[in-house]
Design an enzyme around this catalytic site. Structure first.
Site: not given
Ligand code: OAD
Length: 234
Positions: A89, A91, A107, A175
């Site tokens: 997901q 970029v 994305h 997440s």
């Molecule tokens: P989130 O910010 O929603 O979630 C980040 C996840 O990473 C959380 O579950 C944290 O617990 C975890 N995390 C934090 N530090 C970490 C580490 N050191 N190692 C492993 N995990 C860790 O990000 P995404 O799930 O990627 O979309 O969000 C999905 C989409 O929402 C993104 O692609 C973006 C955003 O809006 C667009 O911009 C279209």
């Protein structure tokens, strides 16, 4: 020679956190500092392109200062053992820079831009990012090659196809809050093992998913060792 098993790795912002890239929904994350509706929708770009371009140009500049971390590297090295496909997901281009050879960006990508009139006209992002006067050859404004909220996810069908063929699905640092991407976890075939590496809490995680509650570097290494990866290879 026996055929390699298929490992599909599905990553989110957490896999790049240890490289110094902010996640979105953690405390201090990007969506706490910026309003999605002002930054990450087609309407925002139509209303205030300067603000939207400033946000993505800054992220593009920041990306050039960071490096892949141990999690990206181990994922790339797992190609020695598995037929690996990465669906991200993110970029950023840290999976590619770590050496992964098959990466699908659900994305979009910060290092590319595209015509606002012809979505298939994709170009390399200029070094300094975009200005509001940049145009494609047909005269339409250029925009970041990012899937904004409210837009289709063109690569989703391909991602579902890849996951549906997985023997092992490794989910890292997401997440699982944003659909349709989060639904990929349910596209895995019944026989597939599913592992999630993420230090966060998940309320409604399917009990069949093995949650490795660690940050990406150590959690991915733990997973990799469990399938026979030897860190001395690195
Ligand atoms: P989130 O910010 O929603 O979630 C980040 C996840 O990473 C959380 O579950 C944290 O617990 C975890 N995390 C934090 N530090 C970490 C580490 N050191 N190692 C492993 N995990 C860790 O990000 P995404 O799930 O990627 O979309 O969000 C999905 C989409 O929402 C993104 O692609 C973006 C955003 O809006 C667009 O911009 C279209």
């Amino acid at each position: 020679m026996s055929k390699k098993r298929k490992l599909v790795v599905f990553t989110g912002a957490g896999v790049s956190a240890e490289s110094g890239i902010s996640t979105f929904r953690d405390s201090g994350g990007l969506w706490e500092k910026h309003d999605i509706n002002e930054i990450a929708t087609p309407e925002a770009f139509a209303r205030n392109p300067e603000l939207v371009l400033r946000f993505y140009n800054q992220r593009w500049a920041d990306l050039k200062k960071v490096q892949p971390n141990a999690a990206h590297k181990i994922i790339a090295e797992l190609e020695n053992m598995f037929d690996v496909s990465v669906i991200t997901q993110n970029v950023d281009d840290l999976h590619e820079r770590a050496g992964s050879t098959k990466v699908l960006h659900l994305h979009g990508q910060l290092n590319k831009c595209r015509s606002a009139g012809y979505p298939d006209s994709v170009f390399d992002m200029p070094e300094a990012g975009l200005t509001t006067s940049d145009r494609c050859p047909e005269g339409h404004p250029l925009r970041p090659h990012i899937v904004w909220f409210g837009e289709m996810v063109p690569e989703m069908d391909r991602a579902v196809e890849w996951v549906s063929q997985a023997d092992v699905l490794l989910v890292v640092g997401t997440s699982l809050a944003v659909y349709p991407a989060a639904g990929l976890v349910y596209a895995a075939p019944k026989h597939a093992e599913i592992h999630l590496v993420d230090p966060g809490d998940f309320d409604h995680l399917d009990p069949g998913i093995n949650h490795i509650r660690e940050k990406a570097s150590t959690g991915v290494e733990r997973f990799a060792r469990s399938v026979g990866y030897d860190s001395k290879q690195r």
